[in-house]
Design a protein around this motif. Structure first.
Motif, PDB file in Angstrom:
ATOM      1  N   TYR D  13      -6.996  -8.705 -11.295  1.00 42.18           N
ATOM      2  CA  TYR D  13      -6.600  -7.312 -11.105  1.00 42.18           C
ATOM      3  C   TYR D  13      -6.467  -6.973  -9.630  1.00 42.18           C
ATOM      4  CZ  TYR D  13      -6.048  -2.327 -11.432  1.00 42.18           C
ATOM      5  OH  TYR D  13      -5.523  -1.076 -11.337  1.00 42.18           O
ATOM      6  N   SER D  14      -5.402  -6.233  -9.291  1.00 38.64           N
ATOM      7  CA  SER D  14      -5.301  -5.685  -7.931  1.00 38.64           C
ATOM      8  C   SER D  14      -4.582  -4.340  -8.011  1.00 38.64           C
ATOM      9  CB  SER D  14      -4.538  -6.653  -7.023  1.00 38.64           C
ATOM     10  OG  SER D  14      -3.206  -6.784  -7.498  1.00 38.64           O
ATOM     11  N   ARG D  15      -4.809  -3.584  -6.989  1.00 42.82           N
ATOM     12  CA  ARG D  15      -4.279  -2.211  -6.947  1.00 42.82           C
ATOM     13  C   ARG D  15      -2.773  -2.194  -7.229  1.00 42.82           C
ATOM     14  NH1 ARG D  15      -6.245   2.564  -4.627  1.00 42.82           N
ATOM     15  NH2 ARG D  15      -4.645   3.956  -3.741  1.00 42.82           N
ATOM     16  N   PRO D  16      -2.304  -1.361  -8.169  1.00 42.18           N
ATOM     17  CA  PRO D  16      -0.876  -1.360  -8.529  1.00 42.18           C
ATOM     18  C   PRO D  16       0.023  -0.864  -7.388  1.00 42.18           C
ATOM     19  CG  PRO D  16      -2.058   0.412  -9.667  1.00 42.18           C
ATOM     20  CD  PRO D  16      -3.086  -0.430  -8.991  1.00 42.18           C
ATOM     21  N   GLU D  17       1.249  -1.360  -7.382  1.00 34.66           N
ATOM     22  CA  GLU D  17       2.191  -1.014  -6.322  1.00 34.66           C
ATOM     23  C   GLU D  17       2.573   0.473  -6.396  1.00 34.66           C
ATOM     24  OE1 GLU D  17       5.861  -3.097  -6.582  1.00 34.66           O
ATOM     25  OE2 GLU D  17       6.565  -2.456  -4.592  1.00 34.66           O
ATOM     26  N   SER D  18       2.529   1.020  -7.594  1.00 35.25           N
ATOM     27  CA  SER D  18       2.941   2.420  -7.753  1.00 35.25           C
ATOM     28  C   SER D  18       1.909   3.421  -7.243  1.00 35.25           C
ATOM     29  CB  SER D  18       3.274   2.713  -9.221  1.00 35.25           C
ATOM     30  OG  SER D  18       4.508   2.110  -9.568  1.00 35.25           O
ATOM     31  N   LEU D  19       0.810   2.897  -6.686  1.00 40.52           N
ATOM     32  CA  LEU D  19      -0.113   3.784  -5.983  1.00 40.52           C
ATOM     33  C   LEU D  19       0.071   3.571  -4.484  1.00 40.52           C
ATOM     34  CD1 LEU D  19      -3.543   3.523  -7.891  1.00 40.52           C
ATOM     35  CD2 LEU D  19      -1.824   5.352  -8.012  1.00 40.52           C
ATOM     36  N   THR D  20       0.031   4.661  -3.705  1.00 34.28           N
ATOM     37  CA  THR D  20       0.105   4.515  -2.253  1.00 34.28           C
ATOM     38  C   THR D  20      -1.249   4.025  -1.755  1.00 34.28           C
ATOM     39  OG1 THR D  20      -0.716   6.744  -1.828  1.00 34.28           O
ATOM     40  CG2 THR D  20       1.659   6.502  -2.124  1.00 34.28           C
ATOM     41  N   HIS D  36      -4.373   8.328 -12.983  1.00 37.02           N
ATOM     42  CA  HIS D  36      -3.369   7.947 -11.975  1.00 37.02           C
ATOM     43  C   HIS D  36      -3.132   6.435 -12.030  1.00 37.02           C
ATOM     44  CE1 HIS D  36      -3.725  11.943 -10.538  1.00 37.02           C
ATOM     45  NE2 HIS D  36      -3.478  11.731  -9.262  1.00 37.02           N
ATOM     46  N   ARG D  37      -4.246   5.700 -12.055  1.00 40.56           N
ATOM     47  CA  ARG D  37      -4.161   4.239 -12.002  1.00 40.56           C
ATOM     48  C   ARG D  37      -3.392   3.702 -13.209  1.00 40.56           C
ATOM     49  NH1 ARG D  37      -9.175   2.126 -13.216  1.00 40.56           N
ATOM     50  NH2 ARG D  37      -7.995   1.001 -14.826  1.00 40.56           N
ATOM     51  N   LEU D  38      -3.696   4.244 -14.402  1.00 42.55           N
ATOM     52  CA  LEU D  38      -3.039   3.740 -15.617  1.00 42.55           C
ATOM     53  C   LEU D  38      -1.536   4.009 -15.563  1.00 42.55           C
ATOM     54  CD1 LEU D  38      -5.574   4.784 -18.410  1.00 42.55           C
ATOM     55  CD2 LEU D  38      -5.405   2.606 -17.172  1.00 42.55           C
ATOM     56  N   VAL D  42       1.346   1.099 -15.671  1.00 39.86           N
ATOM     57  CA  VAL D  42       2.405   1.065 -16.687  1.00 39.86           C
ATOM     58  C   VAL D  42       3.780   1.077 -16.023  1.00 39.86           C
ATOM     59  CG1 VAL D  42       3.514   2.399 -18.528  1.00 39.86           C
ATOM     60  CG2 VAL D  42       1.027   2.078 -18.537  1.00 39.86           C
ATOM     61  N   ILE D  43       3.938   1.938 -15.034  1.00 41.34           N
ATOM     62  CA  ILE D  43       5.245   2.027 -14.367  1.00 41.34           C
ATOM     63  C   ILE D  43       5.561   0.722 -13.656  1.00 41.34           C
ATOM     64  CG2 ILE D  43       6.414   3.148 -12.419  1.00 41.34           C
ATOM     65  CD1 ILE D  43       5.293   5.802 -13.475  1.00 41.34           C
ATOM     66  N   ASP D  44       4.550   0.076 -13.057  1.00 38.32           N
ATOM     67  CA  ASP D  44       4.764  -1.247 -12.457  1.00 38.32           C
ATOM     68  C   ASP D  44       5.223  -2.231 -13.534  1.00 38.32           C
ATOM     69  OD1 ASP D  44       4.040  -0.312 -10.025  1.00 38.32           O
ATOM     70  OD2 ASP D  44       2.182  -1.465  -9.839  1.00 38.32           O
ATOM     71  N   MET D  46       6.579  -1.783 -16.345  1.00 40.29           N
ATOM     72  CA  MET D  46       7.906  -1.515 -16.917  1.00 40.29           C
ATOM     73  C   MET D  46       9.008  -1.602 -15.860  1.00 40.29           C
ATOM     74  SD  MET D  46       6.981   1.632 -19.543  1.00 40.29           S
ATOM     75  CE  MET D  46       8.617   1.726 -20.309  1.00 40.29           C
ATOM     76  N   GLY D  47       8.596  -1.858 -14.621  1.00 41.23           N
ATOM     77  CA  GLY D  47       9.593  -1.983 -13.554  1.00 41.23           C
ATOM     78  C   GLY D  47      10.358  -0.692 -13.296  1.00 41.23           C
ATOM     79  N   LEU D  48       9.680   0.430 -13.454  1.00 40.74           N
ATOM     80  CA  LEU D  48      10.369   1.724 -13.335  1.00 40.74           C
ATOM     81  C   LEU D  48      10.077   2.449 -12.020  1.00 40.74           C
ATOM     82  CD1 LEU D  48       9.731   3.110 -16.957  1.00 40.74           C
ATOM     83  CD2 LEU D  48      11.898   2.255 -16.021  1.00 40.74           C
ATOM     84  N   ARG D  49       9.309   1.813 -11.138  1.00 34.99           N
ATOM     85  CA  ARG D  49       8.856   2.546  -9.953  1.00 34.99           C
ATOM     86  C   ARG D  49      10.018   3.174  -9.185  1.00 34.99           C
ATOM     87  NH1 ARG D  49       7.749   2.279  -4.708  1.00 34.99           N
ATOM     88  NH2 ARG D  49       8.748   0.249  -4.413  1.00 34.99           N
ATOM     89  N   GLU D  50      11.089   2.421  -9.022  1.00 37.69           N
ATOM     90  CA  GLU D  50      12.191   2.920  -8.196  1.00 37.69           C
ATOM     91  C   GLU D  50      13.089   3.910  -8.912  1.00 37.69           C
ATOM     92  OE1 GLU D  50      14.123   0.498  -5.391  1.00 37.69           O
ATOM     93  OE2 GLU D  50      12.202   0.631  -4.348  1.00 37.69           O
ATOM     94  N   LYS D  51      12.857   4.109 -10.201  1.00 34.94           N
ATOM     95  CA  LYS D  51      13.677   5.126 -10.881  1.00 34.94           C
ATOM     96  C   LYS D  51      12.824   6.216 -11.533  1.00 34.94           C
ATOM     97  CE  LYS D  51      16.147   3.786 -14.363  1.00 34.94           C
ATOM     98  NZ  LYS D  51      16.201   3.718 -15.821  1.00 34.94           N
ATOM     99  N   THR D  52      11.595   6.327 -11.034  1.00 37.57           N
ATOM    100  CA  THR D  52      10.697   7.341 -11.583  1.00 37.57           C
ATOM    101  C   THR D  52      10.619   8.566 -10.680  1.00 37.57           C
ATOM    102  OG1 THR D  52       9.309   5.766 -12.807  1.00 37.57           O
ATOM    103  CG2 THR D  52       8.272   7.836 -12.124  1.00 37.57           C
ATOM    104  N   ILE D  53      10.604   9.746 -11.305  1.00 36.06           N
ATOM    105  CA  ILE D  53      10.353  10.995 -10.590  1.00 36.06           C
ATOM    106  C   ILE D  53       9.233  11.707 -11.324  1.00 36.06           C
ATOM    107  CG2 ILE D  53      11.309  13.199  -9.828  1.00 36.06           C
ATOM    108  CD1 ILE D  53      14.116  11.753 -10.054  1.00 36.06           C
ATOM    109  N   GLY D  54       8.123  11.903 -10.646  1.00 33.61           N
ATOM    110  CA  GLY D  54       6.975  12.571 -11.246  1.00 33.61           C
ATOM    111  C   GLY D  54       6.964  14.047 -10.878  1.00 33.61           C
TER     112      GLY D  54
END
Ligand SMILES: Cc1ncc(C[n+]2csc(CCOP(=O)(O)OP(=O)(O)O)c2C)c(N)n1
Ligand SMILES: Cc1ncc(C[n+]2csc(CCOP(=O)(O)OP(=O)(O)O)c2C)c(N)n1
Ligand code: SF4
Ligand code: SF4
Ligand code: SF4
Ligand code: SF4
Ligand code: SF4
Ligand code: SF4
Ligand SMILES: [Mg+2]
Ligand SMILES: [Mg+2]
Lengths: 81, 176, 367, 260, 367, 260, 81, 176
Positions: D13-20, D36-38, D42-44, D46-54
C-alpha cells in the motif's frame, strides 16, 4: 515461515490518532512517546517485529500516512515468473 | 487611562479563561473593559488569543496593534507579539515552552517557567494563572484580590477545590 | 439590575427573550451560532418555540408564518445565510408584518471567511430583495447597545409593521463587555386586528403580499413609503463625539465607529479638531445630521469595514458641500486605530484632493 | 525499533496519486480522511483522475480541494448537486461527484439532491453522515440520533419537537432516477473495504450512464462527539448502525453484470 | 439579415443562442417564461444543454457549476426568482466567473403582480447579495437593443470575468418590434486557463469563493474593485436625445426612458428646451454624463417605474449642482407620456422647489 | 324544465360553510374546485372552521384565500410547509394546513416539505398533482408523465434529460415523522368520496398530534392538457393512475382505532 | 315508488363544465343552451324529471354550485319518529 | 406622424392576432412599429387587448392613454375605450355583441355586425378581420394589400385555405 513485512509512517501526515495501533492484528504499532512531529503529534511507529504486511493499518489510517511493504521470498518470485 | 493586554498560546492552555478572569475583575472594580477573542476558521485546534482592554472611559477599539502588555505561552505567540508590545510595556514569557530570550530591550520582559511551577502545584492547567500573577506584579492594573474574587466566582464548580492552588500559582508567578 | 459580562451573540439572544420573544427560527452559521445555541436551551426552558430550521430559507418563511399570528418572532444569521432570506424578506415587507432579524456580518462575497465585516450594508440598507421596500436597520457598536437596540427592534417592528434588522459584525457577536439586561417582559396576550390566529368569533383574515392589480399595488407601495417618511421623521438615532468645534468630521458605524473613536481621541490628544458621527439607525439614515455636519466642518472622512458602501449615502447627503474622503478595510479585515489616525492627520495637514471619487482615491492609496 | 528493508519487496500500500501531498486539517482520527482516501484509491484504480471534477461542500470538508489531486469546485452550502449538474451537463463524459456532509445534503441541500436524483442526473454523491454539523461546532443535524446531545439539542434530540433522523440512502432509493443508493460505514477495516467497493460501484454506475448514484458513509466526529478516535468508531458500531442499517437500497438491474 | 417581428423574451433567447450559449438553466416565472419555453425546444435541437431546474436556487447553482467550465452559460428569471439567486450570485462574483442573467422585472415587493416594473434597480445595482461585489448591468429599451446587449453581455462577462445582468421590465419581455438577429456564432472551442474541465494533462485547478484569511480576501476584493475601475472607464453606455440645447434634462432607463422620450418630443413640439439621457449601462452608471448634464441644464427630472431608486445615484452624481425632481409609478404601473409631459411643463414654468428631498416632494404630489 | 318543491323535503347537499360566496377563477371543470370543496366539507364536519389557518401556495390556487371561509396566509412559491410550521409552533392547538401544487411542493418546495415531514411537524398538506405548472401556462412539473408534452417539454418529457416523475406520497412515506401519506384521485364520484375520507383522516391525524399528514390528489388541468373537463377526467384514469397508484403509503398505527 | 328529488344550480358559480351532466345516473342534467350566466357560461339545469336526489352531481361539481334535495314521503318521516 | 390603434375584446376573439397582422404589415411597409399585449394575471380567460403604434421615427412609448383608433369587440371594451379615443379619431364597434350606441360625437364611430358577417362567410373567427377592414377604410394607415400579404404569411397553415374568405371579410368590413 511467516511472510515478512514492514510499514513506513510519513510523519508529515500522521496525527497520532492511534487507529492503526488499535487495528494492527500483530499489535506492533505504537506512538512515538518521546517524539513530536511538526503538527505537534506523537507519530505512529513500529514498536516491535512481526509485521506481515497485511495492510490493515493503512486501510484504517485517515491520513493515508502509512505505506506497507512485503518481502518477496524466492518461491514467490518464482511463482511470478 | 487605558491598558491593553494580549493573552496568546495554544488552544487548551487557558489563555481565553485568563483573559476573562481579568475582564471580570476589571468589571468588579468598576472599570470599562472589553474582551475579544480571535475566533478562528470554522474548525478545531490551532492557536488562540484574546485582547483585554481596561480603561476609565468608554472604550473605542477592542483591538489594538500595540498592546501595553502581552502574555505569551508558546513560541509562535512570542514571535508574533514581542515586536508589537508598546515601548515601556510588559512581556510575560512562559519560559517552560519558549527557549529563546526576548530581543527587545525597551520593554520589561518577565520569564517564568510556568508549566514547571504549575506541575509542582499539582495541576498543569494552572500555568496561565502563574503567568497572570507575573503580569500583575509588573503591570498593577488591578489588585490581585480582585482576580482572586473573580476566580472564586468563575472557576468551574468541579475545580473550585483548586481555588487556593490557583491563588498560590499567582503568588508564585508574582515572584518573578 | 447589575452589570454582567456578556458575549454579543448571547446578550442579543437573552435581550430578545426578555423583550417577549415567542418564537425563534434559525440555522447555524459562524459568527452567529452562539445566538442559536443559547436559544436552543433557553426557549424550550420557558416553553417558547425554538426551531432549528432546515435552512435560512426555511427559517425566514417560518418567521413569515409566525409573524402572521402577531407574535414576537426573530431569526438570526450571517451574510450567506441572509442572502438566502431575500425572497422571504421581500414577502414579509410586502405583507407589512413585524419581524426581527439579526445579521452578524462576515467577510465576503461568496463563502469568503468568518471574520468581522460590514460589507452587507448595501444588501440590507438598499434592498437585497426585489421591489420597493425599506427595512429599519439598527447598528450597535457595543454590547449594551446591542441589548438595548434588540429590545427596541421589537417595539419598532410592531409600531410600524416593519422588519427590523439588528446589523452587527462578527467581532461584536464574539466580544464580551459588561452590560445590563432589561427586566423580563411578559409574553403578549393581545394581538393586532390583522393577525391570522384562527380565533373563535374573529372575522376571517388573510395575509398576502399579492396585489394582482398594479394600481392596488401602487396604493400599497405609496402607503408603505409614507409610513417610511414617518419613520424617517421619528426614528433617526446616532451618537456624536466631540463634534462641537470639529473641523474634520469622521463618520463610521458599529465596530468601525468604535475604532474611529479611538483614532479621534488620539488625534484630539495631538490637538487636531476632529469629531465622530456614529449612525445608530443606518436606515433611516441620519441624513439631516450629515447635512449639518457638512455645513460646519472642512472635510469628512468615512470609515467602513468594506469597500465604501455607506459612503454613497454620505455623498448624497453631503451633496457637494465639502470634500469627502474614504478609508475602508474590506474582506474581513478590522482596521486598527492608528490607520484611521493616519488618515485624520493627512486630512489635517494636506490639501484635500478633489479629482476622482473618494473610492478611487482610496484605492490608489491602498497596496 | 525499525526493520531494514529486505533485498526485494513489493509495495502493498502507498498513498494514492489522487491525493495531493497536503496534510489535512481534519481532527486526529476523523474518518473524513478515510473517505477522501477511498475516493482517491477508486479514482486511481479506474484511471479517472484526469477526467474527474469534484464538488466540495460547505462543511469540514470545504477544503477538500486542497487534498484531491484533480479539478475541484466548491459549492454553496447544500447546492453541490446543482453545481455538479451544471458541470456534468456541459461535460457529460467527465467523472463528476459531490462530497457532502449531513447538514449540507440532508438539511439545507435536500431539495437539490432529491431533484438531481429525480432527474437521474449522471453524477455521484459521497455523503458523510456524522450525525452533526462538524464545522460549526457540533449542532444538531437531520441525522442526529434521538436523544443525542449536541450544542443545539442540549437536552438531547427531542423527536417530538425536533423530529426524527433522516435516512438519506432509503429516501433517495425511492426515486426512479437513482441507479445506486447504499449505506456503508468507516468504523473498521472490514467495513472500510466494503465502503470502497460501494464507492467503486457508484462511479461505475456513472461511467455506464445508469443514472444518479449515492453512497452514504457513517463517519466519526471524535471532536464534537467528545470521544477518542477509537471510541468514536465503537460509537458508530453500537449507536449508529442500529439506527442506520448498512446495505444497498437501490441497485440498477444492469449492475448485475458489473464485476468489481 | 432582414428584420423580423420579435417578442422581447424570444429575441433575447435566440440572441443568446447565436452568441454561443452552451448551457441554459432556468425556472418558469411570468413575465419571463417564454424565454425558457423557447430554449426548451431550441437548445436540445442544437444539441446544447437545457435544464428546467428545481428552482431558481437550483438554476443559479447550475449556472455556477457550468460557468466553472468556461462555457457560455445563462439563466433568466423575474423578481421573486432573482431574489432566490442572491447567495449564488455572490458566490459566482466572489469566484470571478463569467455568467449572464436575464431579469425581467415585475411588480413587487413579495408576490406582488406580473406587471412591468423597475423596482429591482437597487437589488441588482447595489448588491442584493452579501459582500463587496459589482455586477455589470445592461438595460435595453427596445427589442433591437435587447438583442444587441444580450450578445454584448457574453463578451463583457468573459472579458472581465463578471456576471452580466440584462435588466428589463415585463413590457419589454412581452412586446413585439421588428429587429435584426445576429449571425450564428460557433460554440467556443478554447477555454480560459482557470477553467475546471477535467482535461487530460491540464494542471489541476480549483474554483472557490473562499479566502479564509481576511488579508487574502482583502487582496481579492481590491483586485475586483480595481477591475471595476477599468470597467467603469471602458464600458459606460448611454443614449442622448436632443440634449444639445436643453435647459431641462430628463433621465430614465428602459421602458421609462421610452415613455419619457415621447414626453420630451411633445414638449419640444411645444417649444420647451428639454432633452433625455437614457443610461444603457446601469452599472457602471454614466456618472460623468450626469455630471456634465448637471453643469449645463437648469434642472433634472428623474423618471422611473418605481419609488425612486436610480434617483439616489443621480443625486450622488449631480452633487448639488442643480435641483432634481422625481416622477415614478411603483407597483407595476407604467406611466403614460402625458404624465411625464406634465412634469416637464411644471419644471419649465414653475420655480423648482428646493425644500425636502425629491422623493418627499414626489410623494406629496402623488394621490 | 323545473320541478316544484314538494311539501316536505330534506337537503341532501348544500354549499359548505367553509367556502365563501366568491366564485372561483378556476377554469371550467378544473378539479382544484373539487379539492377546495372537500376540504371545506371536512372542516365543517369536524367543526374546525373557526380554528383553522390555511396556507395558500403560489400556483393557480394562490387565490384560495378568497374561497376558504377561514383565516388564510399565502406563502412564497414552495415555502408553505415552512410558513405553516411558523404558524403551528406559535398556535399548536389550531388546525393548520397547506394547499400546494406539484410545482410548488415537488419542485421548488421539496426541501421544505421533506424537512417538515422529518420533523413530524403536526400540519396537514393537501397536494394537488396535475402533472404541470398550471398557473404559468403549462410547463413541465416534476410530476409530468414520461413523454407528456408541455410548454417546456415540447417533444414530450424525455426521461434521459428531464428525469422521472416524482411520487410524493411514496417519498414522504419513508420519513418517520409522517403519520399519514396517501394518494387519491378526483376523477369520478367514487374516488372523490374516497378522497374526502383521506382528507378527513389527515386532519384527524393532526388533531390527535400523530405528526405530519399529506394527501396527494390527482387533479385535472383541462386548459393546459387541451382536453374537455370530462376527457381530462378520463385522462387521469387512463394515464395518471397507472403511473401514480392510488392508496395509503403510510398510516400511523394509532389510526386503526379512528373511525371515520 | 322511486324516491323523488331535485337540484338547484346556483348560476353565480356554475361554469357549464358539464361534469354533473356526465355523471348524473338519471341523465337528467343539461346545459341551458339559450341562457348565458354573468360569467358567460351556459349554466346547468334539470332537463327532465327522474331526479332521485342521489347527490352525485353535487359530488363532482368543482364549483359547489349544486344543492340537492329529496322528498320526504310519509313512511320515511315515520321511520324518523 | 404616428398612429396608435387599440384592439380589445374577449380572449379568443382574435384581437391579438388582428393587431399582429397590422404590425407585420407596417413592418413590411418599412414603418416603425410596436405591438404590446395586456398580459393578464398568471391564469386563463378574461378580456384581452393590444396596442399597436405605427410611426415614421423611433417609437417612444408603446402604450398610449389616448389612441388614434380603437377596435372594440365586446361591451366592456367599448365602455373602457370609447372615452379614450383621440378627438377626431376612429372607433370601430362590433355591433353584433355591443347593443348600445356610442355617446362620443367628436370621433368617427363605425358600427359593424362583425359576427353575423363572419358567420355568413362561414367562419365565426373572422369577425376580427371584418372589423380590421372597417378600420382601414376609415383610418388608411396601411394599404389593404399589405394586410393581405401579412395574412398570407402568418395565417396558421391549417387555415390558409381560409385566406380568400379572410380577404373577403376585410372587404365586407370596409363597406361600413
Ligand atoms: C447558507 C449557509 N448557511 C450556513 C452556513 C454555516 N455552515 C458552514 S458548515 C455548516 C454545517 C456543516 O455540517 P455538515 O454538512 O454535516 O458537514 P460536517 O462539517 O459535519 O462534515 C454550516 C451550517 C454556511 N456556510 N452557509
Ligand atoms: C420564486 C418563484 N418562482 C417562480 C414563480 C412563478 N410561478 C408561479 S405559479 C408557478 C407554478 C405553479 O404550478 P403548480 O405548483 O403545479 O400549481 P398549479 O398552478 O399547477 O396548480 C410558478 C413557477 C414564482 N411566483 N415564484
Ligand atoms: S492511523 Fe495514520 S494518522 Fe493515525 S496514528 Fe496511525 S499513522 Fe498516524
Ligand atoms: S501491515 Fe499489518 S501487521 Fe504490519 S503493521 Fe500494518 S497492520 Fe500491523
Ligand atoms: S469537527 Fe468532526 S468532522 Fe470536523 S474535522 Fe473534526 S472530527 Fe472531523
Ligand atoms: S390552468 Fe389548469 S389548474 Fe389552473 S385553473 Fe385552469 S385548469 Fe385549473
Ligand atoms: S358541474 Fe357544477 S359547474 Fe359544472 S356544469 Fe354542473 S353545476 Fe355547473
Ligand atoms: S341528484 Fe342524482 S339524479 Fe338528481 S340530478 Fe343530481 S345526479 Fe342526477
Ligand atoms: Mg456532518
Ligand atoms: Mg400543478
Amino acid at each position: 515461515m511467516p511472510v515478512k513485512g514492514r510499514i513506513e509512517v510519513n510523519e508529515l501526515y500522521c496525527k497520532g490518532c492511534e487507529l492503526c495501533a488499535d487495528s494492527c492484528p500483530q499489535g506492533i504499532i505504537g506512538m512515538a512517546a518521546e517524539r513530536l512531529n511538526a503538527k505537534g503529534y506523537h507519530p505512529a511507529e513500529m514498536i516491535k517485529a512481526g509485521c506481515n504486511g497485511c495492510g490493515i493499518c493503512a486501510i484504517v489510517c485517515p491520513e493515508a500516512a502509512i505505506s506497507v511493504f512485503r518481502e518477496v521470498t524466492q518461491s514467490q518470485s518464482e511463482d511470478k515468473a | 487611562m487605558q491598558n491593553e493586554i494580549i493573552f496568546a498560546g495554544f488552544g487548551g492552555q487557558g489563555v481565553l479563561f485568563a483573559g476573562q478572569l481579568m475582564t471580570y475583575a476589571a468589571m468588579d472594580e468598576g472599570k470599562e473593559v472589553t474582551w475579544i477573542p480571535s475566533y478562528g476558521p470554522e474548525m478545531r485546534g490551532g492557536t488562540a488569543n484574546c485582547t483585554v482592554v481596561i480603561a476609565d472611559e468608554e472604550i473605542g477599539s477592542p483591538l489594538v496593534r500595540n498592546p501595553k502588555a502581552a502574555i505569551v505561552m508558546n513560541l509562535p505567540s512570542m514571535d508574533k507579539y514581542e515586536p508589537l508590545v508598546q515601548p515601556g510595556g510588559v512581556l510575560v514569557v512562559n519560559s517552560s515552552l519558549i527557549p529563546r530570550d526576548a530581543v527587545r530591550k525597551d520593554i520589561t520582559v518577565v520569564r517564568i517557567p510556568a508549566n514547571e511551577i504549575a506541575e509542582e502545584l499539582g495541576e498543569k492547567r494552572m500555568a496561565n494563572m502563574v503567568l497572570l500573577g507575573g503580569l500583575l506584579a509588573h503591570l498593577p492594573v488591578l489588585p490581585v484580590k480582585a482576580i482572586e474574587k473573580a476566580l472564586g466566582e468563575h472557576l468551574p464548580a468541579k475545580r473550585q477545590k483548586m481555588l487556593p492552588a490557583n491563588i498560590e500559582a499567582m503568588k508564585r508567578g508574582a515572584g518573578y | 439590575m447589575a452589570k454582567q459580562l456578556l458575549k454579543g451573540n448571547v446578550a442579543i439572544a437573552e435581550a430578545a427573550v426578555r423583550a417577549g420573544l415567542q418564537a425563534y427560527f434559525g440555522y447555524p452559521i459562524t459568527p452567529q451560532t452562539e445566538l442559536l445555541e443559547y436559544l436552543s436551551a433557553r426557549m424550550p426552558e420557558l416553553g417558547r418555540a425554538f426551531v432549528q430550521a432546515e435552512s435560512e430559507l426555511g427559517a425566514i418563511n417560518m418567521v413569515y408564518g409566525a409573524a402572521c399570528t402577531g407574535a414576537r418572532v426573530m431569526s438570526s444569521s450571517s451574510s450567506p445565510g441572509v442572502s438566502l432570506m431575500m425572497e422571504g424578506i421581500s414577502y414579509i415587507a410586502g405583507t407589512e408584518l413585524p419581524a426581527v432579524i439579526v445579521d452578524v456580518m462576515r467577510g465576503g462575497p461568496g463563502l469568503g471567511n468568518i471574520a468581522p465585516s460590514q460589507a452587507d450594508y448595501n444588501q440590507i440598507i438598499h434592498g437585497g430583495g426585489h421591489g420597493d421596500y425599506e427595512l429599519i436597520v439598527l447598528a450597535p457598536a457595543n454590547i449594551q447597545e446591542a441589548i438595548d437596540l434588540t429590545v427596541l427592534s421589537f417595539d419598532l417592528a410592531e409600531k410600524y409593521r416593519s422588519i427590523v434588522v439588528v446589523l452587527l459584525d462578527g467581532s461584536l457577536g464574539q466580544m464580551m463587555e459588561p452590560a445590563e439586561l432589561p427586566p423580563m417582559k411578559p409574553l403578549k396576550t393581545s394581538f393586532p386586528e390583522w393577525a391570522t390566529r384562527g380565533e373563535e368569533g374573529d372575522p376571517r383574515h388573510f395575509l398576502s403580499s399579492i396585489y394582482l392589480d398594479p394600481s392596488e399595488e401602487e396604493v400599497a407601495n405609496l402607503r408603505m413609503m409614507r409610513r417610511w417618511q414617518e419613520i424617517k421623521a421619528n426614528e433617526v438615532r446616532y451618537k456624536e463625539y466631540s463634534l462641537s468645534d470639529a473641523k474634520i468630521g469622521v463618520i463610521g458605524f458599529g465596530s468601525a465607529g468604535r475604532v474611529a473613536l479611538s483614532a479621534v481621541r488620539s488625534a484630539r490628544a495631538e490637538g487636531i479638531p476632529v469629531g465622530l458621527l456614529r449612525p445608530i439607525t443606518l436606515n433611516p439614515f441620519p441624513s439631516k445630521q450629515v447635512e449639518e455636519l457638512a455645513k460646519k466642518v472642512d472635510s469628512i472622512l468615512v470609515v467602513e469595514m468594506n469597500g465604501g458602501q455607506m459612503l454613497d449615502d454620505v455623498l448624497r447627503d453631503v451633496n457637494g458641500r465639502v470634500p469627502v474622503e474614504f478609508y475602508g478595510r474590506p474582506g474581513g479585515v478590522v482596521p486598527f486605530p492608528d490607520e484611521i489616525l493616519g488618515e485624520i492627520k493627512r486630512l489635517a495637514t494636506q490639501p484635500i484632493p478633489t479629482e476622482g471619487t473618494p473610492r478611487d482615491r482610496w484605492l490608489s492609496r491602498m497596496p | 525499533m525499525t526493520v531494514s528493508a529486505p533485498v526485494s519487496e513489493k509495495t502493498i500500500y502507498s498513498r494514492p496519486e489522487s491525493l495531493t501531498t497536503t496534510p489535512t486539517h481534519y481532527c486526529p482520527g476523523c474518518t473524513h480522511g478515510v473517505a477522501h482516501r477511498l475516493i482517491a484509491e477508486v479514482i486511481d484504480e479506474m484511471g479517472l483522475r484526469e477526467k474527474t471534477i469534484g464538488v466540495a461542500p460547505v462543511g469540514c470538508s470545504v477544503f477538500a480541494y486542497n487534498y484531491f489531486n484533480f479539478d475541484v469546485v466548491q459549492a454553496p452550502h447544500g447546492r453541490a448537486p446543482a453545481m455538479a449538474t451544471g458541470v456534468k451537463r456541459v461535460l457529460p463524459d467527465r467523472n463528476v461527484f459531490t462530497y457532502q456532509g449531513d447538514g449540507d445534503l440532508a438539511s439545507i441541500g435536500m431539495g437539490e439532491v432529491v431533484a438531481a436524483a429525480a432527474r437521474g442526473e449522471n453524477i455521484t454523491i459521497i455523503f458523510i453522515n456524522n450525525t452533526n454539523y462538524g464545522m460549526t461546532g457540533g449542532q444538531m443535524a437531520p441525522t442526529t440520533l434521538p436523544g443525542q446531545i449536541t450544542t443545539s439539542s442540549p437536552n438531547g434530540r427531542d423527536v417530538e419537537t425536533q423530529g426524527y433522523p433522516v435516512k438519506a440512502a432509503e429516501l433517495l432509493a425511492t426515486l426512479e432516477g437513482t441507479g445506486f443508493s447504499a449505506r456503508r460505514s468507516l468504523h473498521d477495516p472490514k467495513n472500510i473495504r466494503l465502503a470502497k467497493k460501494a464507492i467503486r460501484t457508484a462511479f461505475e454506475v456513472q461511467q455506464r450512464g445508469l443514472g444518479f448514484s449515492m453512497v452514504e458513509l457513517l463517519s466519526t466526529c471524535p471532536t464534537n462527539w467528545g470521544l477518542t478516535p477509537s471510541n468514536a468508531q465503537k460509537w458508530i458500531e453500537e449507536r449508529m448502525i442500529p439506527y442506520y442499517p448498512l446495505g444497498d437500497y437501490k441497485v440498477h438491474p444492469m449492475l448485475a453484470e458489473v464485476k468489481i
